[in-house]
Enzyme design. Structure first.
Site, PDB file in Angstrom:
ATOM      1  CB  CYS A 120      87.509  46.371  54.662  1.00 23.03           C
ATOM      2  SG  CYS A 120      86.546  44.983  54.063  1.00 23.03           S
TER       3      CYS A 120
ATOM      4  CG  HIS B 283      98.137  43.287  36.341  1.00 22.69           C
ATOM      5  ND1 HIS B 283      98.619  42.316  35.512  1.00 22.69           N
ATOM      6  CD2 HIS B 283      97.437  42.664  37.298  1.00 22.69           C
ATOM      7  CE1 HIS B 283      98.216  41.152  35.963  1.00 22.69           C
ATOM      8  NE2 HIS B 283      97.493  41.336  37.040  1.00 22.69           N
TER       9      HIS B 283
ATOM     10  CD  GLU C 153      82.904  40.816  50.185  1.00 24.99           C
ATOM     11  OE1 GLU C 153      83.641  41.524  49.495  1.00 24.99           O
ATOM     12  OE2 GLU C 153      83.127  39.608  50.419  1.00 24.99           O
TER      13      GLU C 153
ATOM     14  CG  ASP D 144      82.870  42.009  45.732  1.00 21.87           C
ATOM     15  OD1 ASP D 144      82.789  42.000  44.497  1.00 21.87           O
ATOM     16  OD2 ASP D 144      83.840  41.540  46.356  1.00 21.87           O
TER      17      ASP D 144
HETATM   18  C1  PEP Z   1      85.182  44.588  48.841  1.00 23.96           C
HETATM   19  O1  PEP Z   1      84.543  43.871  48.073  1.00 23.96           O
HETATM   20  O2  PEP Z   1      84.831  45.742  49.163  1.00 23.96           O
HETATM   21  C2  PEP Z   1      86.437  44.103  49.450  1.00 23.96           C
HETATM   22  C3  PEP Z   1      87.056  44.790  50.367  1.00 23.96           C
HETATM   23  O3  PEP Z   1      86.941  42.940  48.956  1.00 23.96           O
HETATM   24  P1  PEP Z   1      87.710  42.840  47.546  1.00 23.96           P
HETATM   25  O4  PEP Z   1      87.928  44.230  47.027  1.00 23.96           O
HETATM   26  O5  PEP Z   1      88.973  42.124  47.834  1.00 23.96           O
HETATM   27  O6  PEP Z   1      86.741  42.050  46.724  1.00 23.96           O
HETATM   28 MG    MG Z   2      85.017  41.783  47.984  1.00 21.85          MG
END
Ligand code: PEP
Ligand code: MG
Length: 576
Positions: A506, A194, A435, A459
């Site tokens: 992303c 957090h 991912e 991921d």
């Molecule tokens: C990722 O896995 O890169 C992603 C954008 O999703 P999160 O970080 O929410 O798992």
């Molecule tokens: Mg992810």
């Protein structure tokens, strides 16, 4: 004596100031036995401390400034829930009565037994909740010991102060924001704790996981905190101080200059346009995205709407949240990711116990196992699609069957809306996240069935390299430049191009300006990141020439040794 500590740098920039140690209430707990006649009084004292802590949290909630990151409210709610639980608010009362001990000691005994239960669970997310329980107990203890828990640490003589803590609770962070602290450093905290999440949204220099900073640093000592390198220098020599002051000025100047780029369209020197989108967790984050010139929302992590509450949000409530974002963004795209619960984001009553949660019933797998919950979300997203440029994105696809099942459920949701006479966009774009290495390797097959792809590098790295992204013990192995990771990204981009659909990144890689050129070289034209990173990445795009990047990218892709790849990347980032 000057010395240096190394930890995990969480947020950029440099801070210079005097150390301000936050005391650790658990170290101060006394133990004494009470005469029987004073037991009732002691119980009353315990209950008064619980009530005072509750009131303190209520006041903090009212004081949350409108500009505070949305995580503050959510974390405060979690601490309120922990405090309300009978294991903390009632069990110690019985201990006081049974053992005739003082309230502080009863609370500490109860904490020890709760923590022992936590230790039996092998789950990274639960481990981080352990820290939350400790923080709540500390707040109660501070009331019992006569020190209210609110941090009231005014700056000394105009000097910058740096908070040094074993750990910081979100509520403490709230007070931290209202004071003029320049930075903070803590002994514990993984990159996804957090504290780390809040640090990023505050955009203050911070270093976590220093292990013994609170023991080694003394109140009032001069510190340099380099949030970029994850380094803390204690009692620096004058020459080092001068060097870092210079760096600090440069950093401030750079951030200032970046503001000028807000309305500049993102394009390379060879005039190739690049989309820079924002990642958001809650609807109110849209303002920060727009303020930083985002040309779309590339990832709305919808599962955050489901957290820190006892019930699930209804279809209507979800619809309102999605519509709010769609309307605020106007014609710009809003990519709503379907629920990514499970792994480090469990939800009571929805996720199930799993031997290895990151490899368990997570994201789309969980949604397909809970069709009623998924149907409400699909209908809510479709309904919002009528009010803006909404796209839907499926997380953690690993096989074609999951995609087909999702598309069938989406069709059924559309039919039910038609029956109910509710409007929606029948051609809403549907995309998938890459991912899992399996999905990257079969990107072409997914691309043929979808409108767009988005690479979740956080991921993808975790699953490719077999490294738990929440475990700081293996954080040094988490390498975005690993040849296998780069090859999977490059392959996914190639397959999206081949099939003529758009592809974005992303994950955190998209928001790292050191990787912007490399990703451009791999063919990426759409980046989605935390809004605070947008302008720094835009600057990199504006200064990059695809022609000169191409060669360097091929060399990096052929590299097998980390050192060589890093050296090549450094070289690529130098040339214009
Ligand atoms: C990722 O896995 O890169 C992603 C954008 O999703 P999160 O970080 O929410 O798992
Ligand atoms: Mg992810």
């Amino acid at each position: 004596m000057s010395f240096t500590l190394h930890g995990i740098g969480v947020s950029g920039g440099v801070a210079i100031g005097r150390a301000r140690l936050v005391s650790h209430a658990l170290l101060e707990v006394p133990h004494y036995v009470l005469p029987k006649k004073h037991v009732a009084e002691e119980v009353a004292r315990f209950e008064a401390a619980i009530a005072a802590t509750r009131a303190d949290m209520d006041v903090l909630r009212e004081q949350i400034p409108a500009s505070a990151p949305s995580e503050f409210g959510a974390f405060l709610s979690m601490h309120q829930m922990i405090l309300a639980d009978s294991t903390l608010s009632e069990a110690p009362r019985q201990l006081i009565e049974e053992q005739q001990c003082n309230a502080e000691w009863a609370l500490k005994l109860q904490l020890d037994s709760v923590l022992a239960e936590f230790d039996k669970i092998d789950d990274a997310y639960i481990r981080e909740r352990k820290a939350d329980v400790v923080q709540v107990v500390e707040r109660v203890l501070k009331f019992l010991l006569g020190h209210p828990s609110q941090l009231s640490l005014p700056g000394v003589g105009g000097q910058q102060e740096i908070l040094v803590a074993h750990d910081l609770s979100p509520a403490d962070m709230l007070a931290f924001k209202q004071h003029t602290f320049a930075a903070f450093i803590t002994d514990v905290g993984g990159a996804t704790s957090h504290t780390a999440i809040i640090a990023r949204s505050l955009n203050l220099p911070s270093v976590l996981a220093l292990h013994s900073a609170r023991q080694l640093v003394r109140d009032g000592e001069m510190l340099i905190v380099d949030g970029e390198q994850g380094v803390v220098i204690v009692n620096p020599a004058e020459a080092i101080l001068a060097e870092y002051r210079l760096r600090q000025d440069q950093y401030a100047l750079e951030r200032q200059k970046l503001r000028r780029l807000i309305s500049t369209p993102a394009a390379t020197l060879d005039e190739v346009p690049v989309e820079l989108h924002a990642n958001i967790e809650l609807p109110q984050d849209v303002q920060q995205a727009l303020a930083n010139g985002a040309t779309g929302i590339g990832l709305f992590r919808s599962e955050f709407l489901f957290m820190n509450r006892p019930d699930l949000p209804s279809e209507d409530e979800q619809f309102e949240a999605y519509r709010e974002v769609a309307v605020a963004m106007g014609a710009l795209p809003v990519t709503i990711r379907t629920l990514d619960l499970g792994a480090d984001k469990p939800l009571n009553g929805v996720t199930r116990e799993s031997l290895n949660p990151a490899l368990g019933l997570r994201a789309i797998r969980l949604c397909l196992a809970e069709p009623a919950m998924f149907r409400a979300q699909l209908r809510a997203i479709l309904r919002a699609s009528y009010y803006g440029n909404v796209r839907m994105m499926i997380p953690m696809l690993s096989n074609m069957q999951e995609l087909r099942q999702t598309l069938v459920l989406l069709e059924q949701a559309k039919e039910s809306l038609v029956e109910d006479g509710i409007p929606f966009n029948p051609t809403m774009a549907v995309g998938g996240m890459i991912e899992v290495p399996a999905a990257a390797l079969m990107a072409e097959m997914f691309a043929r069935e979808l409108d767009f792809l988005s690479i979740g590098t956080n991921d993808l790295i975790q699953y490719t390299l077999a490294i738990d992204r929440a475990d700081d013990a293996v954080a040094h192995l988490y390498d975005p430049l690993h040849p296998a990771v780069l090859e999977l990204i490059a392959h996914t981009i190639r397959m999206a191009d081949k099939t003529g659909i758009s592809v974005s990144v992303c994950g955190e890689m998209a928001g790292d300006p050191h990787l912007t050129r490399l990703l451009l070289g791999l063919g990426l034209r759409n980046f989605s990141m935390h809004p605070a990173q947008l302008l720094a990445v835009k600057q990199q795009v504006l200064q990059s020439s695809l022609a000169s990047i191409a060669n360097q990218t091929q060399k990096i892709l052929r590299g097998s040794e980390a050192d060589r790849i890093h050296a090549l990347l450094g070289k690529m980032n130098q040339v214009a």
